[in-house]
Design a protein around this motif. Structure first.
Motif, short mmCIF file in Angstrom:
data_model
loop_
_atom_site.label_atom_id
_atom_site.label_comp_id
_atom_site.label_asym_id
_atom_site.label_seq_id
_atom_site.Cartn_x
_atom_site.Cartn_y
_atom_site.Cartn_z
N GLY A 147 0.86 -1.10 0.06
CA GLY A 147 0.05 0.01 0.01
C GLY A 147 0.95 1.29 0.10
O GLY A 147 0.38 2.04 -0.80
N TYR A 148 1.91 1.36 0.78
CA TYR A 148 2.78 2.29 0.72
C TYR A 148 3.40 2.77 -0.60
O TYR A 148 3.60 3.85 -1.17
CB TYR A 148 3.93 2.36 1.82
CG TYR A 148 3.60 2.00 3.19
CD1 TYR A 148 2.33 2.61 3.76
CD2 TYR A 148 4.56 1.53 4.12
CE1 TYR A 148 2.00 2.32 5.08
CE2 TYR A 148 4.25 1.09 5.56
CZ TYR A 148 2.90 1.61 6.06
OH TYR A 148 2.76 1.40 7.47
N ALA A 149 3.80 1.39 -1.15
CA ALA A 149 4.47 1.78 -2.50
C ALA A 149 3.64 2.08 -3.49
O ALA A 149 4.01 3.09 -4.35
CB ALA A 149 5.09 0.08 -2.93
N HIS A 150 2.36 1.74 -3.61
CA HIS A 150 1.31 2.17 -4.50
C HIS A 150 1.16 3.50 -4.12
O HIS A 150 1.11 4.57 -5.38
CB HIS A 150 -0.17 1.49 -4.17
CG HIS A 150 -1.05 1.96 -5.16
ND1 HIS A 150 -1.91 2.79 -4.78
CD2 HIS A 150 -1.31 1.35 -6.42
CE1 HIS A 150 -2.78 3.05 -6.00
NE2 HIS A 150 -2.63 2.16 -6.66
N GLN A 151 0.99 4.15 -2.87
CA GLN A 151 0.65 5.45 -2.85
C GLN A 151 2.06 6.37 -2.97
O GLN A 151 1.70 7.46 -3.52
CB GLN A 151 0.27 5.66 -1.14
CG GLN A 151 -0.04 7.14 -0.72
CD GLN A 151 -0.37 7.23 0.50
OE1 GLN A 151 -0.25 6.70 1.37
NE2 GLN A 151 -1.41 8.43 0.72
N ALA A 152 3.01 5.60 -2.72
CA ALA A 152 4.54 6.71 -3.16
C ALA A 152 4.44 7.06 -4.65
O ALA A 152 4.88 7.83 -5.10
CB ALA A 152 5.54 6.07 -2.52
N ALA A 153 4.07 5.88 -5.38
CA ALA A 153 4.10 5.94 -6.85
C ALA A 153 3.44 7.14 -7.39
O ALA A 153 3.90 7.64 -8.33
CB ALA A 153 4.01 4.57 -7.40
N ARG A 154 2.26 6.90 -6.88
CA ARG A 154 1.04 8.06 -7.50
C ARG A 154 1.55 9.33 -6.90
O ARG A 154 1.38 10.46 -7.66
CB ARG A 154 -0.22 7.70 -6.76
CG ARG A 154 -0.92 6.46 -7.43
CD ARG A 154 -1.95 5.87 -7.08
NE ARG A 154 -3.17 6.79 -7.17
CZ ARG A 154 -4.41 6.91 -6.82
NH1 ARG A 154 -4.56 5.56 -6.32
NH2 ARG A 154 -5.13 7.63 -6.89
N ALA A 155 2.07 9.51 -5.58
CA ALA A 155 2.54 10.86 -5.03
C ALA A 155 3.83 11.33 -5.73
O ALA A 155 3.79 12.61 -5.93
CB ALA A 155 2.80 10.37 -3.68
N GLY A 156 4.74 10.35 -5.94
CA GLY A 156 5.81 10.88 -6.82
C GLY A 156 5.41 11.51 -8.24
O GLY A 156 6.02 12.24 -8.56
N ALA A 157 4.45 10.59 -8.66
CA ALA A 157 4.16 10.97 -10.16
C ALA A 157 3.55 12.40 -10.26
O ALA A 157 3.79 13.20 -11.20
CB ALA A 157 3.14 10.19 -10.76
N GLU A 158 2.73 12.50 -9.20
CA GLU A 158 2.33 13.95 -9.05
C GLU A 158 3.16 14.98 -8.70
O GLU A 158 3.22 16.09 -9.34
CB GLU A 158 1.19 13.90 -7.91
CG GLU A 158 0.31 15.43 -7.94
CD GLU A 158 -0.87 15.14 -6.77
OE1 GLU A 158 -1.35 16.31 -6.55
OE2 GLU A 158 -0.96 14.16 -6.21
N LEU A 159 4.34 14.82 -7.92
CA LEU A 159 5.28 15.85 -7.57
C LEU A 159 6.07 16.09 -9.05
O LEU A 159 6.31 17.29 -9.16
CB LEU A 159 6.10 15.29 -6.46
CG LEU A 159 5.23 15.32 -5.03
CD1 LEU A 159 6.37 14.46 -4.11
CD2 LEU A 159 5.38 16.71 -4.68
N LEU A 160 6.52 15.28 -9.66
CA LEU A 160 7.37 15.18 -10.82
C LEU A 160 6.41 15.92 -11.83
O LEU A 160 7.00 16.79 -12.62
CB LEU A 160 7.82 13.75 -11.35
CG LEU A 160 8.63 13.16 -10.45
CD1 LEU A 160 9.06 11.78 -11.04
CD2 LEU A 160 10.10 13.67 -10.31
N ALA A 161 5.14 15.50 -12.02
CA ALA A 161 4.42 16.41 -12.77
C ALA A 161 4.28 17.91 -12.64
O ALA A 161 4.24 18.76 -13.55
CB ALA A 161 2.81 15.65 -12.82
N ALA A 162 4.46 18.06 -11.25
CA ALA A 162 4.40 19.59 -11.14
C ALA A 162 5.64 20.38 -11.03
O ALA A 162 5.47 21.44 -11.43
CB ALA A 162 3.71 19.76 -9.58
N TYR A 163 6.78 19.82 -10.78
CA TYR A 163 7.87 20.16 -10.65
C TYR A 163 9.10 19.51 -11.50
O TYR A 163 10.10 20.32 -11.60
CB TYR A 163 8.45 20.30 -9.22
CG TYR A 163 7.54 20.96 -8.26
CD1 TYR A 163 7.32 22.40 -8.48
CD2 TYR A 163 7.01 20.48 -7.12
CE1 TYR A 163 6.40 23.23 -7.77
CE2 TYR A 163 6.09 21.32 -6.53
CZ TYR A 163 5.84 22.52 -6.54
OH TYR A 163 4.91 23.31 -5.70
N GLY A 164 8.96 18.55 -12.09
CA GLY A 164 9.82 17.83 -12.89
C GLY A 164 10.24 18.61 -14.20
O GLY A 164 9.51 19.52 -14.74
#
Length: 597
Positions: A400-417
């Protein structure tokens, strides 16, 4: 404090005092009570007469960075005018490290020098301690340091004395924080704002004590003294722990994002860079714990910087996302993007050692942690019949943590990457969706018509079919469908998991259940808080409130300071070696407050 006990004054993982005993006219006192007043603790005892107590002693203990001060106030309770009262404090030191103390193999007490040093004396090697006792006669008597005061005590009067211990560590990795700490009054007011009136009288003492405890657990690393984090707990884990420090600041992040930001940067500075099996280090991985030297306890031998945790890396990513949403400035988020990319690379790569699509762990050294989730005792992963699972182990909550982290990381990279990150965003989103499908196919169990997620998959990918509190950590991670979340929410509040004082770590109907085991039936308040947090995200308000009410009752039983864990019995029975205070236990109050509306 008495010799041979697992208590004392510790500084930088070294015990500087192992005995602290008070005598009045050569007699031991009868303990009566203790209570906390903010960051100080008061101990009350008495000299018992033939009928009633004759003298009352209050010992007020204050702890500050590198310093312990004890103020002793002696009062007469009868109508006698005493020409002279002899008050003595007996002290001893053994210099034992925290691992030896915990396993019951401390060093013998040191021998104090008999040289006359007035009213102060210094001792110790790794940590140098200086004891001062104004007005006292200081006597070095072999393994005992005796402080003696003799003074009159008139009727209606009092005798007030004080001694202080200062400690200096020249080679440690941790220092006292330089910031002023959490604003207790302001945060307490903010947390109490939405709380229903009927809960406030019970919640406020717990809330204020927890804030004081969190301030007392603040530390910084010697190389980053301005970055403050919450140490895991006193006395055993008074250092930087990836998982614990992340969860404690995550519980607080909606009220104050700054501790989260400092914790993220502190951990990022020690992010894994190489393959080192002895330290369980891998590129991109977030560390487990930091010590001044090698940590030895029973079968464990851990290097000073140890990475044996399967979940801290995903939790780091999730906290970065939470802190961003809570107001962490864009510049501070951008600064951590390289660490974010490295962490996501490990989550979707190195964490899956056998390529089956799930994160798993296995200690290959024979002297590291056998289990590397938050339930890290050697016997914590058990089947329904009580038998132990063999590793590699893929824990349920970690997926569950990994799933949430992948989605959260994608959102952060979409915003600032960068533009190059666009492909990575798509890859992470696809990876998370495929993980949810794999999880649904492999982790769900059914017994007697009851469906629930397994605790783990074992070495041969069998579901470890016990019902545990771990399933509560799945809520809010996005890995479950709405229907599955409802099943988990219902399962959490049944009587075999919900003790009435918080969630049992393992259901009482399981073969491995034991109410005073470390991870197989005890109650951990942070564990319950994680479940409450997920229940609120999913809209399961009634279930969240029920669990929060249980923690509220426990907070009254434990005088506002929740320990690391307690028994899974319906009564608040303490666990004997529990950390007290513990950072994520203290921080659980913020989650409970959100449910008590």
């Amino acid at each position: 404090m008495a010799p041979g006990r697992a208590e004392g004054v510790l500084h930088a993982d070294v015990r500087t005092l192992c005995r602290n005993e008070v005598l009045v006219d050569g007699e031991r006192l009868t303990p009566l009570a203790w209570y906390a007043e903010g960051a100080e603790t008061v101990f009350v005892s008495a000299v018992q007469g033939p009928k009633d107590p004759e003298l009352r002693l209050e010992r007020r203990r204050a702890v500050r960075p590198g310093e312990l001060t004890e103020t002793l106030t002696l009062r007469g309770l009868d109508d006698l005018d005493r020409d002279g009262v002899l008050l003595e404090v007996l002290l001893a030191s053994d210099g034992s490290n925290v691992g030896a103390i915990k396993q019951g193999t401390p060093q013998p007490p040191i021998t104090f020098s008999g040289e006359d040093s007035g009213d102060s004396v210094s001792f110790g090697e790794d940590v140098v301690s200086t004891l001062s006792a104004p007005g006292a006669e200081v006597l070095a008597e072999g393994e005992v340091l005796r402080l003696r005061w003799r003074a009159p005590l008139p009727v209606g009067g009092e005798l007030r004395l004080q001694w202080r211990l200062t400690m200096r560590d020249g080679g440690g990795v941790l220092v006292a924080p330089s910031d002023p700490g959490l604003p207790v009054a302001a945060l307490a007011e903010a947390a109490l704002g939405p709380v229903a009136d009927r809960y406030r009288p019970q919640l406020e003492p717990w809330l204020r004590q927890s804030l004081h405890d969190l301030n007392g657990l603040r530390l910084a690393t010697a190389d980053r003294p301005v970055e403050t984090f919450f140490a895991a707990g006193a006395p055993w884990y008074l250092t930087l722990f990836g998982r614990d420090s992340l969860w404690a600041s995550r519980f607080l992040v909606e009220l104050d994002w700054r501790p989260a930001a400092a914790t993220l940067r502190t951990l990022a500075a020690r992010q894994g860079r190489r393959e080192d099996p002895e330290a369980a280090e891998q590129p991109g991985k977030i560390m487990h714990e930091l010590r001044r030297g090698t940590y030895v306890m029973a079968e464990l031998t851990l290097p000073p910087l140890y990475f044996g945790t399967i979940d801290a890396t995903a939790l780091w990513v999730c906290l970065l996302h939470d802190a961003w949403r809570a107001g962490m400035p864009e510049a501070e988020v951008r600064e951590l993007l390289p660490n974010l990319r490295a962490a996501l690379g490990w989550i979707t790569g190195g964490a899956d050692a056998d390529g089956d699509g799930f994160a798993e762990y296995l200690d290959t050294t024979g002297h590291g942690l056998a289990n590397q989730g938050w339930k890290d005792s050697a016997d914590s992963v058990r089947f329904h019949d009580g038998s132990r699972a063999e590793g590699p182990i893929a824990l349920v909550e970690v997926q569950g943590y990994a799933h949430q982290a992948a989605r959260a990381g994608a959102e952060l990279l979409a915003a600032y990457g960068s533009d190059e990150d666009a492909r990575e965003v798509n890859r992470l989103q696809t990876w998370a969706a495929e993980l949810a499908d794999r999880f649904r196919a492999r982790f769900w169990c059914e017994r007697d018509g009851d469906r629930f997620p397994a605790l783990a998959l074992d070495a041969v990918k069998r579901p470890v079919d016990s019902v545990t509190s771990n399933i509560g950590h799945l809520l809010g991670t996005g890995i479950l469908s709405a229907e599955e979340e409802a099943l988990v929410a219902d399962r959490l509040v049944r009587e075999d998991l919900d003790s009435g004082l918080g969630l049992r770590t393992m259901a009482s109907t399981e073969g491995g259940y034991s109410p005073l085991s470390y991870h197989c039936g005890s109650v951990w308040p942070h564990d319950t808080a994680v479940a409450i947090r997920g229940l609120l995200v999913g809209g399961f308000v009634d279930q969240a409130r029920k669990l929060a009410e249980g923690l509220l009752v426990a907070s009254q039983a434990f005088r506002g300071r929740l320990p690391e864990l307690w028994s899974g019995d319906p009564e608040p029975i303490p666990y004997p070696a529990s950390c007290h205070p513990q950072a994520w236990a203290a921080a659980s109050v913020f989650v409970a407050a959100r449910a008590l509306t």
